[in-house]
Structure formats: C-alpha cells, structure tokens
Design an enzyme around this catalytic site. Structure first.
Site, PDB file in Angstrom:
ATOM      1  N   ASP A  89       2.252 -10.803  -4.291  1.00  0.00           N
ATOM      2  CA  ASP A  89       1.367 -10.145  -5.237  1.00  0.00           C
ATOM      3  C   ASP A  89      -0.083 -10.158  -4.749  1.00  0.00           C
ATOM      4  OD1 ASP A  89       1.035  -8.777  -7.512  1.00  0.00           O
ATOM      5  OD2 ASP A  89       1.152 -10.480  -8.863  1.00  0.00           O
ATOM      6  N   ASN A 144       9.237  -1.723 -10.389  1.00  0.00           N
ATOM      7  CA  ASN A 144       8.173  -1.082  -9.604  1.00  0.00           C
ATOM      8  C   ASN A 144       8.296   0.449  -9.570  1.00  0.00           C
ATOM      9  OD1 ASN A 144       7.813  -3.768  -7.134  1.00  0.00           O
ATOM     10  ND2 ASN A 144       6.602  -3.356  -8.972  1.00  0.00           N
TER      11      ASN A 144
HETATM   12  C1  FPP Z   1       2.529  -6.481  -5.272  1.00  0.00           C
HETATM   13  O1  FPP Z   1       1.134  -6.283  -5.160  1.00  0.00           O
HETATM   14  C2  FPP Z   1       3.197  -5.952  -4.106  1.00  0.00           C
HETATM   15  C3  FPP Z   1       4.164  -5.013  -4.147  1.00  0.00           C
HETATM   16  C4  FPP Z   1       4.654  -4.380  -5.380  1.00  0.00           C
HETATM   17  C5  FPP Z   1       4.769  -4.527  -2.894  1.00  0.00           C
HETATM   18  C6  FPP Z   1       5.039  -5.561  -1.842  1.00  0.00           C
HETATM   19  C7  FPP Z   1       5.441  -4.836  -0.651  1.00  0.00           C
HETATM   20  C8  FPP Z   1       5.011  -5.060   0.599  1.00  0.00           C
HETATM   21  C9  FPP Z   1       4.126  -6.165   1.004  1.00  0.00           C
HETATM   22  C10 FPP Z   1       5.393  -4.121   1.681  1.00  0.00           C
HETATM   23  C11 FPP Z   1       6.828  -3.849   1.868  1.00  0.00           C
HETATM   24  C12 FPP Z   1       7.607  -5.041   2.248  1.00  0.00           C
HETATM   25  C13 FPP Z   1       8.354  -5.161   3.352  1.00  0.00           C
HETATM   26  C14 FPP Z   1       9.229  -6.353   3.514  1.00  0.00           C
HETATM   27  C15 FPP Z   1       8.308  -4.155   4.415  1.00  0.00           C
HETATM   28  P1  FPP Z   1       0.402  -5.366  -6.250  1.00  0.00           P
HETATM   29  O2  FPP Z   1       0.392  -3.969  -5.723  1.00  0.00           O
HETATM   30  O3  FPP Z   1       1.054  -5.540  -7.567  1.00  0.00           O
HETATM   31  O4  FPP Z   1      -1.029  -5.967  -6.213  1.00  0.00           O
HETATM   32  P2  FPP Z   1      -2.033  -6.065  -7.440  1.00  0.00           P
HETATM   33  O5  FPP Z   1      -1.364  -6.903  -8.490  1.00  0.00           O
HETATM   34  O6  FPP Z   1      -3.212  -6.741  -6.826  1.00  0.00           O
HETATM   35  O7  FPP Z   1      -2.315  -4.668  -7.885  1.00  0.00           O
END
Ligand code: FPP
Length: 213
Positions: free
Chosen positions: A2, A50
């Site tokens: 996150d 998501n």
């Molecule tokens: C949460 O941060 C992150 C995600 C929903 C996506 C995680 C995915 C990756 C790191 C890339 C894909 C993974 C692989 C294994 C290739 P957020 O967007 O909710 O952050 P925020 O809460 O700060 O808005």
C-alpha cells in the site's frame, strides 16, 4: 503493497508512476529472498475490490503485470523462484492468464516461493474452500484449510502492511489467525530489503504462544 498512490501524489506524479516504482520494490524484495533465506513471500498485488478503481488505473496495473512477468520470468527461473498465484486469477484477461500459466509451469521446480495475490479476496477464498469441503462431506478447520488457495504454502508467520493503514483489507484472513502483524508507515515504493530485515528482527523478538501459556 500500500502507498503507491500517495508516494506519487507527494511528488506531483501520476499514480501510474507510483505503481511502477512499486514494481521496483517487488523486484528488490524478490532478489532478497535468497540472502534473507525467506521460504515464502506473499504479495497482495490486486484485490477483487480493486476493480472499483478507474479503468485507466486498472489498465495500468494489468499492463504492469504483463511487463513484469515478461521482464522478470527469466530471473525467477535463474534464481530458483517458484511462482504461485492466489485468488481468482483465471478470471483475468486471457493473455495474462496464459502468461501466468506459462510462468507457473516454467518455475514449477523452484524452491523459493513467491506468491502473488491477483483478483484476490480472502472472504471469497474461504467461501470457495468451505464449499469444496462441504461437497466432500466434512467442514472442519482442517478441511477448509486444505482447500484454500494457500494450501501448499507454509503457514503465515508475519503479515506486514505498509503506508500506515491499520487493517487487513480482506487479505489472508484465515491464514492470519496466529500470524504476527506489523504495520509500518513506509510507503510501498520506498520499501527496501532493509525494512524487511528490520521486520524480521521485530518478528524474532515476539513470543508466540498460539493460545497456550
Ligand atoms: C496499493 O497502493 C497498491 C495497489 C493496489 C497495487 C499494487 C501493485 C503493484 C505494486 C504492481 C503490480 C504487482 C506486481 C507483482 C507486478 P494504492 O494505489 O492504494 O496507494 P494509495 O493508498 O497511496 O493510494
């Protein structure tokens, strides 16, 4: 994993760049599996909730996934990493499903486990497992656990959530029954192997009693 969005916002960058930097953090940690002698690392990459994000962001994440599998599969194979996917991943785009099937087959003999949760939601994983157990005629903690997506992974010891959020967000609810939890303020793109070393030191200092005395 996150905090990608906040990492980008703090820098005035698009969220997609935060996710790109998040992939780099994944790569650093996968490379650290061997030196840290970690048996298994499970990453929450895309939850079944998501899909509620904008179409652009979902597309960005799916494209990152495609690029990551293509670019990093040879390194997984060379480094003895065995990939595992948990969640309803077969409902993803057909080309991603094909890439993942190929990656699973090509890494089948690896010994270091990298599990990636894709289109994953723990409640539906438990419901699916319970339905299978019921079909076989016995619903017990053991029969449910035997049908979870994680059935062939080692028990969950330590669950880390980044970015200061203090909740599980439908991740490994069953498996976390006796896991140690660690909530850190670090945003995922800033997460370094050194943070994991610190987390493991913290874990080593915990007394685990599993309800006993
Ligand atoms: C949460 O941060 C992150 C995600 C929903 C996506 C995680 C995915 C990756 C790191 C890339 C894909 C993974 C692989 C294994 C290739 P957020 O967007 O909710 O952050 P925020 O809460 O700060 O808005």
């Amino acid at each position: 994993m996150d905090g990608n969005g906040r990492w980008a916002r703090k820098r005035g960058l698009p969220r997609a760049i935060g996710h790109q930097r998040g992939v780099e953090a994944v790569r650093r940690l996968v490379r650290a599996l061997e030196p840290m002698r970690l048996e298994c690392l499970t990453l929450y990459a895309f939850s079944s909730e998501n899909w509620k994000r904008s179409e652009d962001e979902v597309d960005d994440l799916m494209n990152l996934m495609r690029r990551f599998i293509k670019s990093d599969l040879p390194e997984f194979i060379a480094n003895d990493v065995k990939l595992k996917i948990i969640g309803d991943w077969e409902a993803l785009a057909p080309d991603i499903v094909d890439m993942l099937r190929d990656a699973l087959a090509q890494t089948a003999n690896g010994t270091k486990r990298l599990a990636v949760a894709l289109n994953y939601g723990s409640q539906s994983e438990i419901a699916r497992a319970a339905a299978k157990a019921a079909k076989e005629g016995s619903i017990t903690p053991e029969t449910i656990a035997a049908h979870l997506d994680t059935r062939d992974l080692p028990p969950l010891d330590l669950l880390i959530r980044t970015s200061g959020e203090i909740r599980l967000s439908n991740f490994l609810l069953w498996q976390a029954a006796y896991a140690e939890m660690l909530f850190v303020d670090t945003l995922w793109p800033d997460f370094q192997p050194a943070h994991l070393t610190q987390a493991l030191d913290n874990f080593a200092s915990r007394e685990r009693r599993y309800g006993g005395r």
